[in-house]
Design an enzyme around this catalytic site. Structure first.
Site, PDB file in Angstrom:
ATOM      1  N   HIS A  41      -0.807   0.506 -40.007  1.00 48.29           N
ATOM      2  CA  HIS A  41      -2.193   0.930 -39.764  1.00 48.29           C
ATOM      3  C   HIS A  41      -2.723   0.236 -38.525  1.00 48.29           C
ATOM      4  O   HIS A  41      -2.118  -0.682 -37.993  1.00 48.29           O
ATOM      5  CB  HIS A  41      -3.092   0.665 -40.989  1.00 48.29           C
ATOM      6  CG  HIS A  41      -3.447  -0.755 -41.273  1.00 48.29           C
ATOM      7  ND1 HIS A  41      -4.369  -1.133 -42.213  1.00 48.29           N
ATOM      8  CD2 HIS A  41      -3.019  -1.926 -40.730  1.00 48.29           C
ATOM      9  CE1 HIS A  41      -4.492  -2.435 -42.257  1.00 48.29           C
ATOM     10  NE2 HIS A  41      -3.680  -2.951 -41.368  1.00 48.29           N
ATOM     11  N   HIS A  95       5.576   3.820 -46.446  1.00 45.88           N
ATOM     12  CA  HIS A  95       6.217   4.156 -45.169  1.00 45.88           C
ATOM     13  C   HIS A  95       5.480   5.254 -44.409  1.00 45.88           C
ATOM     14  O   HIS A  95       6.113   6.080 -43.740  1.00 45.88           O
ATOM     15  CB  HIS A  95       7.701   4.490 -45.359  1.00 45.88           C
ATOM     16  CG  HIS A  95       8.543   3.269 -45.607  1.00 45.88           C
ATOM     17  ND1 HIS A  95       8.533   2.603 -46.802  1.00 45.88           N
ATOM     18  CD2 HIS A  95       9.383   2.578 -44.816  1.00 45.88           C
ATOM     19  CE1 HIS A  95       9.348   1.562 -46.725  1.00 45.88           C
ATOM     20  NE2 HIS A  95       9.873   1.511 -45.527  1.00 45.88           N
ATOM     21  N   HIS A 124       2.143  -3.840 -42.842  1.00 42.70           N
ATOM     22  CA  HIS A 124       2.033  -4.822 -43.914  1.00 42.70           C
ATOM     23  C   HIS A 124       2.952  -4.413 -45.068  1.00 42.70           C
ATOM     24  O   HIS A 124       3.223  -3.232 -45.263  1.00 42.70           O
ATOM     25  CB  HIS A 124       0.615  -4.877 -44.496  1.00 42.70           C
ATOM     26  CG  HIS A 124      -0.416  -5.385 -43.566  1.00 42.70           C
ATOM     27  ND1 HIS A 124      -0.581  -6.713 -43.269  1.00 42.70           N
ATOM     28  CD2 HIS A 124      -1.358  -4.727 -42.848  1.00 42.70           C
ATOM     29  CE1 HIS A 124      -1.582  -6.853 -42.422  1.00 42.70           C
ATOM     30  NE2 HIS A 124      -2.071  -5.668 -42.144  1.00 42.70           N
ATOM     31  N   GLU A 142      -3.456  -7.423 -48.717  1.00 41.16           N
ATOM     32  CA  GLU A 142      -2.916  -6.996 -47.421  1.00 41.16           C
ATOM     33  C   GLU A 142      -1.866  -7.995 -46.945  1.00 41.16           C
ATOM     34  O   GLU A 142      -0.887  -7.635 -46.288  1.00 41.16           O
ATOM     35  CB  GLU A 142      -4.066  -6.902 -46.420  1.00 41.16           C
ATOM     36  CG  GLU A 142      -3.665  -6.324 -45.084  1.00 41.16           C
ATOM     37  CD  GLU A 142      -4.886  -6.018 -44.232  1.00 41.16           C
ATOM     38  OE1 GLU A 142      -5.516  -4.971 -44.467  1.00 41.16           O
ATOM     39  OE2 GLU A 142      -5.215  -6.831 -43.359  1.00 41.16           O
ATOM     40  N   CYS A 190      -6.178  -6.803 -35.059  1.00 39.72           N
ATOM     41  CA  CYS A 190      -6.090  -5.712 -36.038  1.00 39.72           C
ATOM     42  C   CYS A 190      -6.311  -4.332 -35.410  1.00 39.72           C
ATOM     43  O   CYS A 190      -6.100  -3.317 -36.069  1.00 39.72           O
ATOM     44  CB  CYS A 190      -7.066  -5.947 -37.186  1.00 39.72           C
ATOM     45  SG  CYS A 190      -6.591  -7.346 -38.216  1.00 39.72           S
ATOM     46  N   HIS A 222       0.131  -2.116 -36.435  1.00 34.63           N
ATOM     47  CA  HIS A 222       0.952  -3.131 -37.089  1.00 34.63           C
ATOM     48  C   HIS A 222       1.186  -2.711 -38.547  1.00 34.63           C
ATOM     49  O   HIS A 222       0.602  -1.736 -39.018  1.00 34.63           O
ATOM     50  CB  HIS A 222       0.278  -4.513 -37.016  1.00 34.63           C
ATOM     51  CG  HIS A 222      -1.036  -4.574 -37.740  1.00 34.63           C
ATOM     52  ND1 HIS A 222      -2.206  -4.077 -37.202  1.00 34.63           N
ATOM     53  CD2 HIS A 222      -1.360  -5.053 -38.966  1.00 34.63           C
ATOM     54  CE1 HIS A 222      -3.201  -4.259 -38.058  1.00 34.63           C
ATOM     55  NE2 HIS A 222      -2.717  -4.842 -39.147  1.00 34.63           N
TER      56      HIS A 222
HETATM   57 ZN   LIG Z   1      -3.551  -4.943 -40.982  1.00 34.61          ZN
END
Ligand SMILES: [Zn+2]
Length: 119
Positions: A15, A70, A32, A109, A26, A30
């Site tokens: 995201h 994914h 998570h 997260e 952010c 990137h």
């Molecule tokens: Zn993030």
């Protein structure tokens, strides 16, 4: 006997967060390893000795996880701004209609950052 129980789910996703300030890390694309807990609350039937079959929670939530795992979360309807807060709300909106005992969704997260939504 009233109590809560929870089941944990995981998914990997990418995201970026378009409402963060310019230059904030952010804002960059990137990923998570997300984790979330589905928490239910209710009264245990003394004759049964359980609140809900954990397998029933899995049956409801697994198809929802498949919609996230994914993927680039920003592309998913309702998640154009996929903060932990908005992911928790999105999960609630998709799980609650099928799981009336739902009392909270807790999204992690990272290992040290979590957000809880109680509807
Ligand atoms: Zn993030």
């Amino acid at each position: 006997m009233r109590l809560k129980l929870s089941k944990t789910f995981r998914f990997e996703a990418a995201h970026d967060l378009p409402t963060f300030p310019d230059g904030h890390k952010c804002r960059r694309l990137h990923g998570h390893s997300f984790r979330f807990d589905v928490v239910v609350e209710g009264d245990v039937d003394p004759a049964l000795g359980y609140l809900i079959d954990y397998g029933e929670i899995k049956r409801i939530v697994d198809p929802i996880v498949k919609r996230l795992d994914h993927y680039y979360l920003n592309d998913i309807e309702g998640l154009s701004n996929p903060t932990s807060e908005m992911i928790a709300v999105w999960l609630w909106q998709h799980i609650r209609p099928q799981l009336p005992l739902l009392t909270s969704v807790v999204v992690y997260e990272t290992c040290t950052s979590m957000c809880e939504y109680n509807g």
